[in-house]
Design an enzyme around this catalytic site. Structure first.
Site, PDB file in Angstrom:
ATOM      1  N   LYS A   1     -72.202 -22.861  -9.627  1.00 58.69           N
ATOM      2  CA  LYS A   1     -72.319 -24.481  -9.220  1.00 58.69           C
ATOM      3  C   LYS A   1     -73.234 -25.047 -10.335  1.00 58.69           C
ATOM      4  CE  LYS A   1     -71.782 -25.788  -4.862  1.00 58.69           C
ATOM      5  NZ  LYS A   1     -72.133 -25.853  -3.421  1.00 58.69           N
TER       6      LYS A   1
ATOM      7  N   LYS B   1     -76.512 -24.667  -9.712  1.00 56.86           N
ATOM      8  CA  LYS B   1     -77.372 -25.447  -8.829  1.00 56.86           C
ATOM      9  C   LYS B   1     -78.504 -24.719  -8.563  1.00 56.86           C
ATOM     10  CE  LYS B   1     -75.150 -29.132  -6.118  1.00 56.86           C
ATOM     11  NZ  LYS B   1     -74.980 -29.457  -4.644  1.00 56.86           N
TER      12      LYS B   1
HETATM   13  N1  C2G Z   1     -72.807 -35.356   1.366  1.00 51.23           N
HETATM   14  C1  C2G Z   1     -72.781 -36.841   1.815  1.00 51.23           C
HETATM   15  N2  C2G Z   1     -73.465 -37.813   1.366  1.00 51.23           N
HETATM   16  C2  C2G Z   1     -74.367 -37.523   0.590  1.00 51.23           C
HETATM   17  C3  C2G Z   1     -74.772 -36.296   0.181  1.00 51.23           C
HETATM   18  C4  C2G Z   1     -73.849 -35.301   0.326  1.00 51.23           C
HETATM   19  O1  C2G Z   1     -71.695 -37.014   2.581  1.00 51.23           O
HETATM   20  N3  C2G Z   1     -75.491 -38.604   0.384  1.00 51.23           N
HETATM   21  C5  C2G Z   1     -71.879 -34.541   1.523  1.00 51.23           C
HETATM   22  C6  C2G Z   1     -71.244 -33.719   0.374  1.00 51.23           C
HETATM   23  O2  C2G Z   1     -70.055 -34.752  -0.162  1.00 51.23           O
HETATM   24  C7  C2G Z   1     -70.562 -32.655   0.854  1.00 51.23           C
HETATM   25  C8  C2G Z   1     -72.066 -32.105   1.819  1.00 51.23           C
HETATM   26  O3  C2G Z   1     -72.601 -33.314   2.143  1.00 51.23           O
HETATM   27  O4  C2G Z   1     -69.416 -32.501   1.534  1.00 51.23           O
HETATM   28  C9  C2G Z   1     -72.787 -31.227   1.225  1.00 51.23           C
HETATM   29  O5  C2G Z   1     -73.295 -31.660  -0.167  1.00 51.23           O
HETATM   30  P1  C2G Z   1     -73.814 -30.540  -1.045  1.00 51.23           P
HETATM   31  O6  C2G Z   1     -74.777 -29.873  -0.441  1.00 51.23           O
HETATM   32  O7  C2G Z   1     -74.059 -31.275  -2.450  1.00 51.23           O
HETATM   33  O8  C2G Z   1     -72.478 -29.603  -1.269  1.00 51.23           O
HETATM   34  P2  C2G Z   1     -71.548 -29.554  -2.810  1.00 51.23           P
HETATM   35  O9  C2G Z   1     -72.290 -29.408  -3.954  1.00 51.23           O
HETATM   36  O10 C2G Z   1     -70.683 -30.735  -2.810  1.00 51.23           O
HETATM   37  O11 C2G Z   1     -70.692 -28.334  -2.482  1.00 51.23           O
HETATM   38  O12 C2G Z   1     -66.902 -25.550  -2.140  1.00 51.23           O
HETATM   39  C10 C2G Z   1     -67.461 -26.808  -1.755  1.00 51.23           C
HETATM   40  C11 C2G Z   1     -68.856 -27.086  -2.229  1.00 51.23           C
HETATM   41  O13 C2G Z   1     -69.598 -25.822  -1.790  1.00 51.23           O
HETATM   42  C12 C2G Z   1     -69.431 -28.229  -2.023  1.00 51.23           C
END
Ligand code: C2G
Length: 136
Positions: free
Chosen positions: A45, A47
């Site tokens: 990812k 990250k």
């Molecule tokens: N999210 C949200 N609002 C934000 C930030 C994040 O609704 N302001 C949601 C994202 O859309 C996601 C969840 O919170 O559904 C987790 O976000 P992240 O930790 O950034 O996850 P991500 O990198 O999108 O990983 O296999 C799927 C991945 O692991 C998703």
């Protein structure tokens, strides 16, 4: 019992994550969070997290909406997870809209929820001090 699953990194847990988890739980009775491992984050990812997997897991386990935290180690595990954990509904924020529709073929409801605007782990890292910083 309706079982819901969602996936993510959840680093620097913030109110956008909590809004998502709250709405996930409102869709069922039992919420599973598949939490991206440190290795999956760095290798797949691109990250790098502030908190380790164990620390991010600790945060999530303290959230009232979360019933179980499992590791997310690869993109492909979703198809088996939904059967292994008897999942009824798969939920992600709408930045992922359409990306996981294939899970419908596994008999799973797929839901994309609006993201919470203006907050992200990246923004938190960049901001010097929070808006209402009182110096405490
Ligand atoms: N999210 C949200 N609002 C934000 C930030 C994040 O609704 N302001 C949601 C994202 O859309 C996601 C969840 O919170 O559904 C987790 O976000 P992240 O930790 O950034 O996850 P991500 O990198 O999108 O990983 O296999 C799927 C991945 O692991 C998703």
């Amino acid at each position: 019992m309706k079982r819901v699953i969602t996936y993510g990194t959840f680093d620097l847990l913030h109110y956008g994550h909590i809004n998502l988890l709250r709405r996930c739980k409102a869709l069922g009775d039992y919420l599973i969070v598949a939490l991206s491992t440190d290795e999956f984050n760095s290798k797949s990812k691109n990250k790098s997290c502030y908190f380790t997997y164990e620390q991010r897991k600790l945060f999530l386990e303290a959230v009232r909406y979360v019933d179980l935290v499992i590791p997310e180690t690869c993109w492909e595990q979703k198809k088996t997870d939904v059967h292994e954990y008897h999942v009824d509904t798969f939920v992600m924020g709408d930045d992922w809209t359409g990306k996981f529709d294939f899970l419908k073929e596994e008999g799973v409801e797929v839901v994309y929820l609006p993201r919470t605007p203006e907050i992200s782990s990246t923004k938190i890292r960049k901001d010097k001090t929070p808006k209402n910083f009182r110096g405490d």
